[in-house]
Design a protein around this motif. Structure first.
Motif, PDB file in Angstrom:
ATOM      1  N   ARG A 141       0.823  -1.216   0.000  1.00 43.78           N
ATOM      2  CA  ARG A 141       0.000   0.000   0.000  1.00 43.78           C
ATOM      3  C   ARG A 141       0.854   1.261   0.000  1.00 43.78           C
ATOM      4  O   ARG A 141       0.572   2.228  -0.711  1.00 43.78           O
ATOM      5  N   LEU A 142       1.893   1.255   0.821  1.00 43.90           N
ATOM      6  CA  LEU A 142       2.754   2.435   0.925  1.00 43.90           C
ATOM      7  C   LEU A 142       3.555   2.672  -0.354  1.00 43.90           C
ATOM      8  O   LEU A 142       3.694   3.816  -0.810  1.00 43.90           O
ATOM      9  N   VAL A 143       4.082   1.608  -0.930  1.00 41.79           N
ATOM     10  CA  VAL A 143       4.834   1.732  -2.186  1.00 41.79           C
ATOM     11  C   VAL A 143       3.893   2.227  -3.293  1.00 41.79           C
ATOM     12  O   VAL A 143       4.261   3.096  -4.091  1.00 41.79           O
ATOM     13  N   ALA A 144       2.672   1.709  -3.319  1.00 40.96           N
ATOM     14  CA  ALA A 144       1.701   2.131  -4.330  1.00 40.96           C
ATOM     15  C   ALA A 144       1.353   3.612  -4.158  1.00 40.96           C
ATOM     16  O   ALA A 144       1.217   4.346  -5.144  1.00 40.96           O
ATOM     17  N   MET A 145       1.213   4.064  -2.903  1.00 45.30           N
ATOM     18  CA  MET A 145       0.918   5.471  -2.643  1.00 45.30           C
ATOM     19  C   MET A 145       2.032   6.357  -3.206  1.00 45.30           C
ATOM     20  O   MET A 145       1.771   7.366  -3.867  1.00 45.30           O
ATOM     21  N   LEU A 146       3.279   5.970  -2.950  1.00 43.55           N
ATOM     22  CA  LEU A 146       4.405   6.753  -3.466  1.00 43.55           C
ATOM     23  C   LEU A 146       4.476   6.684  -4.996  1.00 43.55           C
ATOM     24  O   LEU A 146       4.783   7.684  -5.650  1.00 43.55           O
ATOM     25  N   ALA A 147       4.186   5.535  -5.552  1.00 45.46           N
ATOM     26  CA  ALA A 147       4.216   5.388  -7.009  1.00 45.46           C
ATOM     27  C   ALA A 147       3.166   6.287  -7.667  1.00 45.46           C
ATOM     28  O   ALA A 147       3.426   6.901  -8.706  1.00 45.46           O
ATOM     29  N   ARG A 148       1.991   6.386  -7.059  1.00 44.21           N
ATOM     30  CA  ARG A 148       0.952   7.262  -7.613  1.00 44.21           C
ATOM     31  C   ARG A 148       1.380   8.718  -7.596  1.00 44.21           C
ATOM     32  O   ARG A 148       0.905   9.526  -8.382  1.00 44.21           O
ATOM     33  N   ARG A 149       2.272   9.064  -6.694  1.00 38.52           N
ATOM     34  CA  ARG A 149       2.761  10.441  -6.617  1.00 38.52           C
ATOM     35  C   ARG A 149       4.013  10.651  -7.464  1.00 38.52           C
ATOM     36  O   ARG A 149       4.620  11.712  -7.423  1.00 38.52           O
ATOM     37  N   GLY A 150       4.433   9.614  -8.186  1.00 39.06           N
ATOM     38  CA  GLY A 150       5.514   9.754  -9.138  1.00 39.06           C
ATOM     39  C   GLY A 150       6.901   9.375  -8.645  1.00 39.06           C
ATOM     40  O   GLY A 150       7.883   9.601  -9.344  1.00 39.06           O
ATOM     41  N   TYR A 151       7.009   8.812  -7.457  1.00 37.51           N
ATOM     42  CA  TYR A 151       8.324   8.416  -6.941  1.00 37.51           C
ATOM     43  C   TYR A 151       8.763   7.122  -7.614  1.00 37.51           C
ATOM     44  O   TYR A 151       7.939   6.251  -7.912  1.00 37.51           O
ATOM     45  N   SER A 152      10.066   6.978  -7.830  1.00 34.64           N
ATOM     46  CA  SER A 152      10.574   5.775  -8.479  1.00 34.64           C
ATOM     47  C   SER A 152      10.408   4.577  -7.547  1.00 34.64           C
ATOM     48  O   SER A 152      10.300   4.716  -6.331  1.00 34.64           O
ATOM     49  N   GLN A 153      10.399   3.398  -8.132  1.00 35.65           N
ATOM     50  CA  GLN A 153      10.217   2.183  -7.344  1.00 35.65           C
ATOM     51  C   GLN A 153      11.364   2.002  -6.357  1.00 35.65           C
ATOM     52  O   GLN A 153      11.155   1.589  -5.220  1.00 35.65           O
ATOM     53  N   THR A 154      12.566   2.356  -6.761  1.00 35.89           N
ATOM     54  CA  THR A 154      13.725   2.218  -5.883  1.00 35.89           C
ATOM     55  C   THR A 154      13.576   3.098  -4.646  1.00 35.89           C
ATOM     56  O   THR A 154      13.723   2.628  -3.517  1.00 35.89           O
ATOM     57  N   VAL A 155      13.273   4.367  -4.856  1.00 39.09           N
ATOM     58  CA  VAL A 155      13.104   5.298  -3.734  1.00 39.09           C
ATOM     59  C   VAL A 155      11.947   4.845  -2.857  1.00 39.09           C
ATOM     60  O   VAL A 155      12.052   4.820  -1.627  1.00 39.09           O
ATOM     61  N   ALA A 156      10.833   4.473  -3.483  1.00 37.39           N
ATOM     62  CA  ALA A 156       9.651   4.056  -2.722  1.00 37.39           C
ATOM     63  C   ALA A 156       9.958   2.852  -1.844  1.00 37.39           C
ATOM     64  O   ALA A 156       9.624   2.843  -0.651  1.00 37.39           O
ATOM     65  N   CYS A 157      10.606   1.841  -2.398  1.00 38.85           N
ATOM     66  CA  CYS A 157      10.908   0.629  -1.622  1.00 38.85           C
ATOM     67  C   CYS A 157      11.896   0.921  -0.491  1.00 38.85           C
ATOM     68  O   CYS A 157      11.696   0.458   0.640  1.00 38.85           O
ATOM     69  N   GLU A 158      12.940   1.687  -0.789  1.00 40.57           N
ATOM     70  CA  GLU A 158      13.920   2.012   0.250  1.00 40.57           C
ATOM     71  C   GLU A 158      13.277   2.788   1.396  1.00 40.57           C
ATOM     72  O   GLU A 158      13.512   2.493   2.570  1.00 40.57           O
ATOM     73  N   VAL A 159      12.461   3.773   1.067  1.00 45.42           N
ATOM     74  CA  VAL A 159      11.820   4.599   2.080  1.00 45.42           C
ATOM     75  C   VAL A 159      10.842   3.772   2.904  1.00 45.42           C
ATOM     76  O   VAL A 159      10.819   3.855   4.136  1.00 45.42           O
TER      77      VAL A 159
END
Length: 173
Positions: A141-159
């Motif tokens: 859910r959190l990675v998907a939220m960041l992805a919808r806001r345009g963050y890269s998968q790498t940044v989203a997963c690390e964060v």
């Protein structure tokens, strides 16, 4: 013809004045790019030469400024929606802002600032989440939220991984 289209028999100076009034009315509601105003003029049947003269005059007096529009847009969308640089660039591109202007405006945003914003978004969401032993669902859910806001998968997963670990530690104490 729509009500806002002038009749074909009107003089060119009258049509130019009507085009200027339309642009000013549109700018009263919110700031707009030159491309947006040009599109509205074309949609209402104003010739390109009249549109160019009106938009040149509005730009000369400072009412149409794509760089200023882009800076305001970036500030607003980062503050309210937490958008990434990539998402902001796409939004500005759809508004008709030139690539050079987009690059100049977004160069002011550092990669660290983007990561900080992603961390704040995840922390805010984690406060409302119920954590269990298997946090895969929360992570997705959190990675998907960041992805919808345009963050890269790498940044989203690390964060998400880092913030989930920090939240588990905080809740243990």
């Amino acid at each position: 013809m729509t009500a806002s289209c002038p009749p074909p028999s009107t003089s060119e100076s009258t049509r130019e004045e009507q085009a200027r009034a339309l642009c000013l009315r549109l700018l009263t509601a919110r700031s707009r790019t030159r491309a947006e105003l040009s599109g509205q003029l074309a949609k209402r049947g104003y010739p390109d030469d009249i549109g160019k003269r009106v938009l040149d005059r509005l730009a000369a007096v400072g009412l149409v400024d794509d760089t200023d529009f882009a800076e305001q847009w970036v500030r607003s969308r980062r503050a309210s929606a937490g958008k990434s640089k990539r998402a902001l660039a796409a939004e500005l591109h759809t508004k008709g802002v030139d690539d050079e202007v987009i690059a100049a405006v977004l160069d002011g945003l550092g990669g660290g600032a983007e990561r900080d914003r992603a961390e704040r978004l995840v922390r805010a969401r984690l406060r409302r989440e119920v954590l269990s032993e298997d946090d895969a669902k929360v992570s997705r859910r959190l990675v998907a939220m960041l992805a919808r806001r345009g963050y890269s998968q790498t940044v989203a997963c690390e964060v998400v991984v880092a913030e989930l670990a920090a939240e588990r530690e905080r809740r243990r104490v």
